[in-house]
Design a protein around this motif. Structure first.
Motif, PDB file in Angstrom:
ATOM      1  N   VAL A 152       0.234 -19.110   6.911  1.00  0.00           N
ATOM      2  CA  VAL A 152       0.617 -19.724   8.190  1.00  0.00           C
ATOM      3  C   VAL A 152      -0.620 -20.127   8.988  1.00  0.00           C
ATOM      4  N   GLY A 153      -1.615 -19.261   9.060  1.00  0.00           N
ATOM      5  CA  GLY A 153      -2.818 -19.566   9.830  1.00  0.00           C
ATOM      6  C   GLY A 153      -3.572 -20.772   9.290  1.00  0.00           C
ATOM      7  N   GLN A 154      -3.757 -20.812   7.987  1.00  0.00           N
ATOM      8  CA  GLN A 154      -4.487 -21.931   7.396  1.00  0.00           C
ATOM      9  C   GLN A 154      -3.693 -23.232   7.511  1.00  0.00           C
ATOM     10  N   SER A 155      -2.395 -23.164   7.274  1.00  0.00           N
ATOM     11  CA  SER A 155      -1.565 -24.371   7.379  1.00  0.00           C
ATOM     12  C   SER A 155      -1.493 -24.872   8.814  1.00  0.00           C
ATOM     13  N   LEU A 156      -1.392 -23.966   9.766  1.00  0.00           N
ATOM     14  CA  LEU A 156      -1.334 -24.353  11.171  1.00  0.00           C
ATOM     15  C   LEU A 156      -2.641 -25.013  11.614  1.00  0.00           C
ATOM     16  N   SER A 157      -3.770 -24.437  11.219  1.00  0.00           N
ATOM     17  CA  SER A 157      -5.047 -25.051  11.599  1.00  0.00           C
ATOM     18  C   SER A 157      -5.222 -26.412  10.929  1.00  0.00           C
ATOM     19  N   THR A 158      -4.726 -26.571   9.708  1.00  0.00           N
ATOM     20  CA  THR A 158      -4.809 -27.859   9.027  1.00  0.00           C
ATOM     21  C   THR A 158      -3.967 -28.906   9.748  1.00  0.00           C
ATOM     22  N   VAL A 159      -2.757 -28.537  10.126  1.00  0.00           N
ATOM     23  CA  VAL A 159      -1.887 -29.471  10.848  1.00  0.00           C
ATOM     24  C   VAL A 159      -2.477 -29.808  12.215  1.00  0.00           C
ATOM     25  N   LEU A 160      -3.047 -28.833  12.898  1.00  0.00           N
ATOM     26  CA  LEU A 160      -3.661 -29.099  14.203  1.00  0.00           C
ATOM     27  C   LEU A 160      -4.851 -30.054  14.084  1.00  0.00           C
ATOM     28  N   MET A 161      -5.611 -29.928  13.027  1.00  0.00           N
ATOM     29  CA  MET A 161      -6.729 -30.858  12.828  1.00  0.00           C
ATOM     30  C   MET A 161      -6.222 -32.260  12.529  1.00  0.00           C
ATOM     31  N   LEU A 162      -5.104 -32.364  11.843  1.00  0.00           N
ATOM     32  CA  LEU A 162      -4.509 -33.676  11.579  1.00  0.00           C
ATOM     33  C   LEU A 162      -3.999 -34.307  12.863  1.00  0.00           C
ATOM     34  N   VAL A 163      -3.307 -33.519  13.675  1.00  0.00           N
ATOM     35  CA  VAL A 163      -2.749 -34.027  14.926  1.00  0.00           C
ATOM     36  C   VAL A 163      -3.856 -34.431  15.900  1.00  0.00           C
ATOM     37  N   SER A 164      -4.928 -33.663  15.939  1.00  0.00           N
ATOM     38  CA  SER A 164      -6.019 -33.976  16.868  1.00  0.00           C
ATOM     39  C   SER A 164      -7.010 -34.994  16.300  1.00  0.00           C
ATOM     40  N   MET A 165      -6.726 -35.504  15.119  1.00  0.00           N
ATOM     41  CA  MET A 165      -7.505 -36.552  14.454  1.00  0.00           C
ATOM     42  C   MET A 165      -8.957 -36.163  14.165  1.00  0.00           C
ATOM     43  N   HIS A 166      -9.154 -34.918  13.778  1.00  0.00           N
ATOM     44  CA  HIS A 166     -10.447 -34.474  13.268  1.00  0.00           C
ATOM     45  C   HIS A 166     -10.373 -34.585  11.745  1.00  0.00           C
ATOM     46  N   TRP A 167     -10.649 -35.764  11.235  1.00  0.00           N
ATOM     47  CA  TRP A 167     -10.389 -36.083   9.834  1.00  0.00           C
ATOM     48  C   TRP A 167     -11.240 -35.269   8.875  1.00  0.00           C
ATOM     49  N   PHE A 168     -12.510 -35.103   9.173  1.00  0.00           N
ATOM     50  CA  PHE A 168     -13.394 -34.359   8.265  1.00  0.00           C
ATOM     51  C   PHE A 168     -12.938 -32.906   8.126  1.00  0.00           C
ATOM     52  N   ILE A 169     -12.636 -32.279   9.241  1.00  0.00           N
ATOM     53  CA  ILE A 169     -12.208 -30.874   9.203  1.00  0.00           C
ATOM     54  C   ILE A 169     -10.825 -30.754   8.563  1.00  0.00           C
ATOM     55  N   PHE A 170      -9.968 -31.748   8.818  1.00  0.00           N
ATOM     56  CA  PHE A 170      -8.655 -31.761   8.155  1.00  0.00           C
ATOM     57  C   PHE A 170      -8.817 -31.823   6.642  1.00  0.00           C
ATOM     58  N   LEU A 171      -9.666 -32.728   6.167  1.00  0.00           N
ATOM     59  CA  LEU A 171      -9.881 -32.854   4.721  1.00  0.00           C
ATOM     60  C   LEU A 171     -10.583 -31.626   4.139  1.00  0.00           C
TER      61      LEU A 171
END
Length: 94
Positions: free
Chosen positions: A16-35
């Motif tokens: 849950v923690g890793q998936s939530l942080s991944t989704v938050l990076m996608l929503v906030s448009m931090h592409w490098f950290i999302f990838l």
């Protein structure tokens, strides 16, 4: 009951923690950290799906002393440690 509880204690919070942080990076448009976070989130989902029904979680206590499995679990733990250390400095200085 114990099988499900043990699995929930160790796998679900990390998933849950890793998936939530991944989704938050996608929503906030931090592409490098999302990838950067996407493969780790996918690996956690894969680990959760691949736990056999009879096991008590990812690390089955009856098979943990098998040298091959112990080495692979230690390797996975060291890779995760390195990933989280890298992410710490990226988040700190970004």
């Amino acid at each position: 009951e114990f099988d499900i509880c043990f699995c929930l204690i160790w796998i679900i919070p990390e998933l849950v923690g890793q998936s939530l942080s991944t989704v938050l990076m996608l929503v906030s448009m931090h592409w490098f950290i999302f990838l950067l976070n996407l493969p780790v989130a996918a690996w956690n989902i894969y680990r959760y799906v691949k736990v056999p029904m009879g096991n008590m979680g990812v690390f089955d206590p009856t098979e943990i002393h098998n040298r091959g499995q112990l080495k692979s679990h230690m390797k996975e733990a060291m890779i995760k440690l390195g990933f989280h250390l890298l992410c710490f400095f990226i988040y700190l200085y970004r």
